[in-house]
Design a protein around this motif. Structure first.
Motif, PDB file in Angstrom:
ATOM      1  N   ALA A  34      24.577  40.179   8.481  1.00  0.00           N
ATOM      2  CA  ALA A  34      23.737  41.069   9.294  1.00  0.00           C
ATOM      3  C   ALA A  34      22.263  40.760   9.067  1.00  0.00           C
ATOM      4  O   ALA A  34      21.484  40.641  10.010  1.00  0.00           O
ATOM      5  N   SER A  35      21.883  40.588   7.792  1.00  0.00           N
ATOM      6  CA  SER A  35      20.471  40.290   7.537  1.00  0.00           C
ATOM      7  C   SER A  35      20.112  38.919   8.092  1.00  0.00           C
ATOM      8  O   SER A  35      19.009  38.722   8.605  1.00  0.00           O
ATOM      9  N   THR A  64      21.216  37.621  10.772  1.00  0.00           N
ATOM     10  CA  THR A  64      21.030  37.683  12.226  1.00  0.00           C
ATOM     11  C   THR A  64      19.735  38.427  12.591  1.00  0.00           C
ATOM     12  O   THR A  64      19.435  38.601  13.764  1.00  0.00           O
ATOM     13  N   GLY A  65      19.002  38.884  11.581  1.00  0.00           N
ATOM     14  CA  GLY A  65      17.718  39.502  11.866  1.00  0.00           C
ATOM     15  C   GLY A  65      17.742  41.026  11.784  1.00  0.00           C
ATOM     16  O   GLY A  65      16.758  41.681  12.127  1.00  0.00           O
ATOM     17  N   ILE A  66      18.866  41.588  11.342  1.00  0.00           N
ATOM     18  CA  ILE A  66      18.946  43.056  11.227  1.00  0.00           C
ATOM     19  C   ILE A  66      18.301  43.485   9.908  1.00  0.00           C
ATOM     20  O   ILE A  66      18.603  42.914   8.854  1.00  0.00           O
ATOM     21  N   ASN A  67      17.425  44.466   9.980  1.00  0.00           N
ATOM     22  CA  ASN A  67      16.775  44.989   8.785  1.00  0.00           C
ATOM     23  C   ASN A  67      17.747  45.941   8.083  1.00  0.00           C
ATOM     24  O   ASN A  67      17.870  47.118   8.416  1.00  0.00           O
TER      25      ASN A  67
END
Lengths: 297, 235
Positions: free
Chosen positions: A183-184, A186-189
């Motif tokens: 998730a991180s 892919t750009g998710i904070n």
């Protein structure tokens, strides 16, 4: 009155108890599912929700003060949840035992603060006239306050399901839940997602606190009464699954209410513990086995 | 500004007490595909993880497009334009194909909310199975999805860790065509870790070979054969 005549009203009571268990447990389940964090101060969010209801009714005294109290309590406890997450949980990431102790300490601090601020006896949130009565449906007397609890629980659960299923934030929450590293990447904070989940969980507990206040006085340790069943619900539900949590809340709520037809309250609580232990012997993974921390709806 | 999109300057990394990468100096020229080769355990995956920020660099610094990104978190690097297709693919198992691709949009800088059409042009299969859960897909489908998800974020640098591992030949050909397309048509810079050297040599302009946590040899894939390089670095 014989047992059979008590059955239907007790079933209804059981549904409302299950609803409160569920509202208390849902935040725990969400944050445990996502962060593997056990928040011992979660019960105090219920207590704070109750006091926020009392404060709101002082400002909005009319019949609909209690309705105004719901968003106030949600936002108030969500804001406190944000402080807890940023000040405590985030700093103790990957240290589950320290988190447990720190949140337990916080729970004691919040209880004492409530005692000092509002007094040890507790305050009374008077249900408005339209909620203090009851009505009869198919021969069963239904207290309006308990019906409101059930309706609110359905609305809150529906809201959470819609948040998870239909929004971008929900997609991010599910992605973090299933694979935090990816998730991180892919750009998710991830930290922001955790903060949101923690705030929503705390806010829902605050709403539960308002509803709880309709049934009895708000005391500094009001949260303690519901937090143990809430933890049982989370464990029995399968640690983090929303469906499992709902089913487990229903089982435990109905069980305690029905047991109270035959035995007194404390024996019913004890039997509930026995039921959970027996259940976990047979099905240790809980109602819904959560593989790879799935947050199914 | 130099012609390098990414450069590592004396980067070390590792797990706990054990160090895997030793003072790695390494650069990726803009718009080129580089194959990173070496035996198992020499630090290829650790190097990718360190570039992505999944592992901290213990020493040295990492520059991306002239900016120091050594202290940036993983999601900040993703949003700066680095995407990874990790070993084992890591598709989100309970998200649908469509949701997996949507998740990749989080890295975009233009705020676009829809999955770019070109991803379905590169991998038409993904359009057919868009409502299926990621965990139920075959290995080849998952690999296409993982690449599609990385491309959805509109990266400037694409990192791939063993994209052909356990994938049937016709899907390997499709992956090769897709990667060739994004490099030549879109100017994307690619770093691919690959054991399957024929594939690596067909795709890459340059190679870097690793041994014992260091880059030991670099060169042009057009001037040296895969076999000769493999022999020199004991693959």
């Amino acid at each position: 009155m014989d047992s059979a005549a008590l059955l239907l009203p007790q079933l209804f009571n059981g549904l409302s108890v299950a609803s409160l268990y569920l509202l208390a447990a849902v935040g725990l389940a969400l944050s445990f599912g996502l962060m593997r964090v056990i928040n011992m101060a979660h019960g105090e969010m219920l207590m704070l929700g109750g006091y926020l209801a009392w404060l709101t009714l002082m400002v909005v005294p009319g019949g609909f003060g209690i309705i105004a109290a719901l968003p106030v309590a949600f936002l108030g406890t969500a804001a406190i949840g944000a402080l807890v997450h940023m000040g405590l949980i985030r700093r103790l990431a990957d240290r589950p035992l320290d988190t447990l102790l720190a949140t337990w300490g916080l729970s004691l601090i919040l209880q004492q603060a409530a005692r000092d601020l509002f007094g040890p006896i507790g305050v009374e949130v008077r249900a408005p006239d339209w909620l203090s009565g009851s009505f009869t449906l198919a021969g069963v007397v239904i207290p309006s306050a308990r019906l409101l609890i059930i309706v609110m629980t359905i609305l809150v659960l529906g809201g959470i399901a819609a948040l998870l299923d239909r929004t971008r934030v929900g997609l991010d929450i599910r992605a973090v839940n299933q694979d935090r590293m990816m998730a991180s990447a892919t750009g998710i904070n991830v930290r922001a997602v955790e903060l949101i989940v923690f705030c929503v969980g705390s806010g829902v507990a605050g709403v539960a606190g308002v509803l709880l206040a309709l049934l009895g006085p708000v005391t500094p340790n009001a949260g303690q009464v519901y937090i143990v069943p809430a933890f049982l619900v989370v464990v029995m539900g399968g640690l983090g699954s929303l469906t499992g949590t709902s089913v487990a809340a229903l089982i435990l709520g109905l069980f305690t209410a029905l047991a109270q037809i035959f035995v007194d309250v404390s024996i019913a609580q004890m039997l509930m513990l026995v039921l959970v232990i027996l259940f976990l012997q047979v099905r240790p993974q809980g109602v819904v086995a959560v593989r790879s921390r799935a947050l199914d709806v | 500004m130099s012609g390098d999109l990414l450069s590592l300057d004396g980067v070390s990394s590792g797990y706990g007490q054990s160090r895997i990468l030793w003072d790695v100096d390494f650069a990726l020229p803009r718009g080129k595909a580089t194959a990173l080769i070496g035996r198992n355990g020499v630090g290829k995956t650790t190097l990718l993880s360190t570039i992505m920020g999944l592992r901290p660099a213990l020493t040295g610094r990492i520059l991306f497009d002239g900016k120091d990104i050594t202290r940036l978190s993983t999601h900040q690097r993703a949003r700066a334009g680095i995407a990874i297709v990790p070993q084992g693919r890591h598709v989100f198992p309970f998200l649908t194909v469509e949701e997996n691709l949507l998740s990749g949009l989080a890295a975009r800088r233009d705020g676009k909310k829809a999955i770019p059409d070109f991803i379905f042009d590169l991998f038409p299969k993904l359009a057919q199975i868009r409502h299926r859960k990621g965990g139920l897909l075959s290995g080849g489908e998952q690999q296409q999805l993982a690449i599609g998800r990385a491309l959805a974020g509109d990266p400037r640098l694409l990192l791939l860790d063993e994209p052909t591992e356990g994938i049937q030949p016709n899907v390997v050909a499709q992956i090769e065509a897709a990667l060739r397309h994004v490099r030549t048509e879109m100017g994307m810079t690619i770093l691919v870790v690959e054991q399957y050297l024929d594939f690596a040599w067909r795709l890459a302009d340059l190679y870097s070979a690793m041994q014992g946590g260091r880059i030991v040899r670099q060169g042009d894939t057009s001037s040296e054969t895969a076999d000769a390089v493999a022999h020199l670095v004991h693959i």
